[in-house]
Design an enzyme around this catalytic site. Structure first.
Site, PDB file in Angstrom:
ATOM      1  N   GLY A  88      12.328   2.377   6.942  1.00 42.04           N
ATOM      2  CA  GLY A  88      11.548   1.320   6.462  1.00 42.04           C
ATOM      3  C   GLY A  88      10.081   1.760   6.478  1.00 42.04           C
ATOM      4  CB  THR A 103       8.562   2.891   1.522  1.00 45.32           C
ATOM      5  OG1 THR A 103       8.842   4.362   1.228  1.00 45.32           O
ATOM      6  CG2 THR A 103       7.982   2.276   0.069  1.00 45.32           C
ATOM      7  CB  VAL A 104       9.546  -1.741   3.559  1.00 41.42           C
ATOM      8  CG1 VAL A 104       9.446  -3.323   3.798  1.00 41.42           C
ATOM      9  CG2 VAL A 104      10.344  -1.665   2.638  1.00 41.42           C
ATOM     10  CE  LYS A 110       6.863   9.752  -0.290  1.00 44.03           C
ATOM     11  NZ  LYS A 110       7.270   9.066   0.860  1.00 44.03           N
ATOM     12  CB  THR A 114      12.012  14.599  -2.037  1.00 44.19           C
ATOM     13  OG1 THR A 114      12.267  13.657  -0.931  1.00 44.19           O
ATOM     14  CG2 THR A 114      10.847  15.686  -1.755  1.00 44.19           C
ATOM     15  N   GLY A 122       9.875  11.560   5.241  1.00 41.98           N
ATOM     16  CA  GLY A 122      10.851  12.042   6.531  1.00 41.98           C
ATOM     17  C   GLY A 122       9.900  11.670   7.679  1.00 41.98           C
ATOM     18  N   GLY A 130      10.725  -0.578  11.812  1.00 39.38           N
ATOM     19  CA  GLY A 130      10.755  -0.696  10.421  1.00 39.38           C
ATOM     20  C   GLY A 130      11.530  -1.683   9.763  1.00 39.38           C
ATOM     21  N   PRO A 185      11.042  -7.917   9.484  1.00 38.08           N
ATOM     22  CG  PRO A 185      10.933  -9.797   8.131  1.00 38.08           C
ATOM     23  CD  PRO A 185      10.201  -8.717   9.001  1.00 38.08           C
TER      24      PRO A 185
END
Length: 238
Positions: free
Chosen positions: A14, A16-17, A37, A41, A113, A171, A201
């Site tokens: 999670g 990126t969110v 970023k 990949t 990662g 996340g 959530p």
């Protein structure tokens, strides 16, 4: 804070969110936001990457920048080598973040990662970029069993490098958390030595963008521009 490095304790948890939520909360507060970023990949040339996802969720006012893209879903060093493309180095990441910092109130640097995933053959990592920037690191962690170990290890790696652990964000908080997830709310700050600064959530990234932007400040603590309270959350779920 003007530059924050966002790292995970692993992949697919999670990150990126969470980056999008921090960006959305900052935009709602009237701040200008950029998302960097360093290495994307596992995404083809014409496919939407993490920067596009952050922009979709948080809003088009976000300035997005991707430094490199490699098609195979591998660590950046290996993905670059297999694609025959140059790697991204920590100094390049720091320089790009500094350029964005000149024109934005907040720059979020989202890693690939975990903290020590290698960018290049010299062993450069996201941690090295954070050190060059003098930036704090926000850790995105999973909710359930196993998260205490990875959070503790990442916190030790940060401390060993003299980097500030800004705090932790869960996340993806499940709608029906199990015993391990509920206990982890109290234990994560203990093992990491850093505060819990939010919980997104489950499936927040699947919300309509307008709903996501409305909800984001309520998922994050005031330190991240939101209204979320770790104490209240712990009372509810702990």
């Amino acid at each position: 804070m003007s530059v924050v490095v966002v790292s995970g304790t692993g992949t697919e948890i999670g990150k990126t969110v969470a980056t999008a939520a921090v960006a959305a909360a900052a935009l709602a507060a009237g701040r200008t936001v950029a998302v960097l970023k360093p290495a994307q990949t596992g995404v083809g040339p014409q496919e939407a990457g993490d920067v596009a996802e952050v922009t979709r969720l948080a809003g088009s006012a976000v300035t997005g920048l991707e430094l490199a893209r490699y098609p195979e879903p591998l660590a950046p060093e290996r993905a670059a080598a297999r694609a025959g493309l140059p790697p991204v180095r920590p100094a390049e990441v720091a320089a790009a973040a500094e350029r964005l910092d000149r024109d934005h109130d907040l720059v979020l640097v989202e890693g690939a990662g975990g903290l020590l995933v290698r960018f290049d053959s010299e062993g450069g990592t996201l941690a090295d970029a954070a050190r060059l920037l003098g930036a704090p690191v926000l850790l995105v962690v999973p909710a359930g069993l196993g998260t205490l170990n990875t959070a503790a290890l990442t916190a030790e790696a940060l401390a060993a490098r003299g980097l500030r652990n800004l705090g932790l964000v869960v996340g993806s908080w499940p709608g029906s958390p199990d015993l391990a997830a509920r206990c982890n709310l109290a234990d994560l700050p203990l093992v990491s030595g850093a505060p819990l600064l939010g919980a997104l959530p489950e499936a927040a990234g699947a919300l309509e963008p307008a709903e996501f932007r409305t909800g984001a400040p309520g998922w994050l603590a005031p330190e991240l521009g939101g209204t979320w309270s770790a104490g209240s959350f712990l009372e509810t779920w702990g």
